[in-house]
Design a protein around this motif. Sequence first.
Motif, PDB file in Angstrom:
ATOM      1  N   SER A  19       2.651 -20.695  12.829  1.00 27.88           N
ATOM      2  CA  SER A  19       3.248 -21.935  12.670  1.00 27.88           C
ATOM      3  C   SER A  19       4.916 -21.675  12.536  1.00 27.88           C
ATOM      4  N   ALA A  24       4.969 -26.976   9.696  1.00 29.99           N
ATOM      5  CA  ALA A  24       3.682 -26.162  10.025  1.00 29.99           C
ATOM      6  C   ALA A  24       3.235 -26.504  11.578  1.00 29.99           C
ATOM      7  N   MET A  51       8.977 -22.915   3.231  1.00 24.69           N
ATOM      8  CA  MET A  51       9.190 -21.824   4.026  1.00 24.69           C
ATOM      9  C   MET A  51       7.912 -21.140   4.312  1.00 24.69           C
ATOM     10  N   ASN A  52       7.667 -20.656   5.623  1.00 24.46           N
ATOM     11  CA  ASN A  52       6.459 -19.929   5.933  1.00 24.46           C
ATOM     12  C   ASN A  52       6.333 -18.524   5.275  1.00 24.46           C
ATOM     13  N   PRO A 288      15.219 -20.202  -3.844  1.00 21.92           N
ATOM     14  CA  PRO A 288      15.752 -18.824  -3.782  1.00 21.92           C
ATOM     15  C   PRO A 288      14.151 -17.962  -3.635  1.00 21.92           C
TER      16      PRO A 288
ATOM     17  N   VAL B  57      17.634 -24.931 -10.941  1.00 19.09           N
ATOM     18  CA  VAL B  57      16.501 -24.837 -11.497  1.00 19.09           C
ATOM     19  C   VAL B  57      16.055 -23.090 -11.372  1.00 19.09           C
ATOM     20  N   MET B  59      13.859 -21.404 -10.469  1.00 18.11           N
ATOM     21  CA  MET B  59      12.496 -21.367  -9.751  1.00 18.11           C
ATOM     22  C   MET B  59      12.531 -20.711  -8.509  1.00 18.11           C
ATOM     23  N   PHE B  60      11.580 -19.906  -8.187  1.00 17.23           N
ATOM     24  CA  PHE B  60      11.711 -19.151  -7.024  1.00 17.23           C
ATOM     25  C   PHE B  60      10.234 -19.294  -5.953  1.00 17.23           C
ATOM     26  N   ASN B  61      10.309 -18.885  -4.845  1.00 13.86           N
ATOM     27  CA  ASN B  61       9.117 -18.529  -4.179  1.00 13.86           C
ATOM     28  C   ASN B  61       8.124 -19.985  -4.063  1.00 13.86           C
ATOM     29  N   VAL B  62       8.813 -20.870  -3.554  1.00 19.80           N
ATOM     30  CA  VAL B  62       7.786 -21.882  -3.188  1.00 19.80           C
ATOM     31  C   VAL B  62       7.576 -21.879  -1.620  1.00 19.80           C
ATOM     32  N   PHE B  63       6.500 -21.459  -1.268  1.00 23.54           N
ATOM     33  CA  PHE B  63       6.340 -20.927   0.018  1.00 23.54           C
ATOM     34  C   PHE B  63       4.889 -22.028   0.620  1.00 23.54           C
ATOM     35  N   ARG B  64       4.895 -21.665   1.964  1.00 24.33           N
ATOM     36  CA  ARG B  64       3.709 -22.465   2.738  1.00 24.33           C
ATOM     37  C   ARG B  64       2.893 -21.447   3.172  1.00 24.33           C
ATOM     38  N   GLU B  65       1.726 -21.536   3.307  1.00 25.94           N
ATOM     39  CA  GLU B  65       0.732 -20.566   4.153  1.00 25.94           C
ATOM     40  C   GLU B  65       0.992 -20.820   5.607  1.00 25.94           C
ATOM     41  N   ASP B  66       1.027 -19.894   6.375  1.00 27.84           N
ATOM     42  CA  ASP B  66       1.197 -19.980   7.631  1.00 27.84           C
ATOM     43  C   ASP B  66      -0.004 -20.560   8.492  1.00 27.84           C
ATOM     44  N   ARG B  67      -0.298 -21.949   8.032  1.00 25.75           N
ATOM     45  CA  ARG B  67      -1.333 -22.356   8.975  1.00 25.75           C
ATOM     46  C   ARG B  67      -0.960 -23.605   9.817  1.00 25.75           C
ATOM     47  N   PRO B  68      -1.069 -23.431  11.231  1.00 26.31           N
ATOM     48  CA  PRO B  68      -0.504 -24.646  11.829  1.00 26.31           C
ATOM     49  C   PRO B  68      -1.321 -25.962  11.832  1.00 26.31           C
TER      50      PRO B  68
END
Lengths: 484, 96
Positions: A19, A24, A51-52, A288, B57, B59-68
């Motif tokens: 993605s 996505a 973020m991916n 970050p 804030v 706060m770190f590492n707000v990620f999304r999974e690599d799923r299309p």
Amino acid sequence: MNYIAAIGLEVHVQLKTRSKMFCACPNAYGAPPNTHTCPTCLGLPGALPAMNEEALRMTVLTGLMLDCDIADVSKFDRKNYFYPDLAKNYQISQYDAPLCTNGRVPLHDVAYPQDAQTAIATSGKTVNLVRIHLEEDVAKSFHFETTTGIDFNRAGTPLMEIVSQPEIASPDEAFAYLTSLKQILICGGISDADMEKGQLRCDCNVSVRAATQAELGAKVEIKNMNSISGVRRALRFEIERQIALLESGATIQQETRGWNDDAGETFLMRSKESAHDYRYFPDPDLLPIATHALLADVRARVPELPAAKRMRFVEQYGVSGYDAGVLTHDLAVAAYFERAAEHSPKPKSVANWILNDLQSALSAAGISVGDCPIPPEALEELVGLIDAGRISGKQAKEVFAEMFETSRPAGVIVKERGLEQVSDVAAIEALCDNAIAANPKPAADYRAGNAASLNFLTGQVMKLSKGKANPQIVTEILTRKLKE
Amino acid sequence: MAETTDLDVAYVARLARLQVSDDERRTFQAQLGDVLRYAAKLAEVNVQDVEAAAHAVPMFNVFREDRPRDWFTADEALQNAPRSANDLFIVTKVVE
């Protein structure tokens, strides 16, 4: 006067994620225009980026493979400029806290252009990197007669930028740098890195100065090369152009030039006056990144790199350093070799067959090793037959050709063609006796000291055996019998 | 007061592709100068013991999974486009 060139490369790499970077939508090439779009990658008001994680992992993995320092904390910034391929009027990129800094790309001899491999100026050179950062790619433009059409399928896909120090000294080194880098990227599963498909794009910064001058000359940027050999040609042209300018007493202007591959020349795109002011600032929509959360997972993904593979091939299989370089140049060839050589008592012979007969058969047929009609195990069998003395080297070539054409195993072909060499001493002895009895004159000549007569007698035995007798054994037996 | 800020309104307008008259430039110079001075009050705060951060804030590492997933069709994507043809957004010809 002598001149020296300093070349720095900025390489953009499309990451092989499924993605896009901040939304996505699928990251896939070749779909109908604007079908991989959503509010985020079209820059619609209110849409927020996310973020991916895999793209971040791939960038950190690239950093580890290239021996970079991985930032503890990294972040994304907005790079502001107006262009229709950028719907938000800013590109999400990284300014002052890239994911990776420093690092290096080792240049292997085999990575140089083939016509330059015999005259490598600095063998074993490594090129240091400035940084690697992650950003989003822009949309694709199609320029028509009076309008431009935009397809946003590529907009927002993850794009990694690798920036080298201006340490590359020649067009040949630039070629070796890109080839080596590409090999490592493929090895890590980061990208297919095909320049012709735009998966790897390269901007060159090149300056020329008198050999006696310490500081770098004015920097000219070249864009639009779409192959590694195109980069080499563009740099050759540009360095000569700059030297000619300096020779004529002119000064070089800092500018951006394009490369026209058909005309074989660079042309002015824009001069320094219209340089951009991107007004970078941290993207408030993205938090970050603390890389420690990614690192453990990514460290486990670091593959065996080409340089380590080369060394292992030399140690494990006894091939020469050069052959190891050629075998590991293409990951698929290396894998093929390992499968064929794994259980073979003669891995060196397996390597020779791959590097000579197989490679030339593949290139003549225009197919890659992945589609090779001879499975690696079948090549191992062929080498085994030669090694056991069951077929001669000459016969093996015939068998190989048929294997390549029909994909049938060597053993079957040998049996069908009745090629099997006879190494049965008793059978050959009988044939030798017959030959000597039928040709008393050559036999007498040999005994009288005419060594050439032995060849004639060997030929007669081979004829009697219909070419199947092992010629080495025939000669041994004849020599012994004629001395009796 | 406005002359204490180093804001060049004409330059920023050019970067933002905005056409401003001389009158407007003077007005914005004064108004934006006031805004900047207001924000500059922050510089008076003692931040010696505060760690620099790009965000408010911790706060770190707000990620999304690599799923299309799919979202727009080409027609939907082009709904707001002033001009389109062959499923492409059409703009005035640009060549860099």
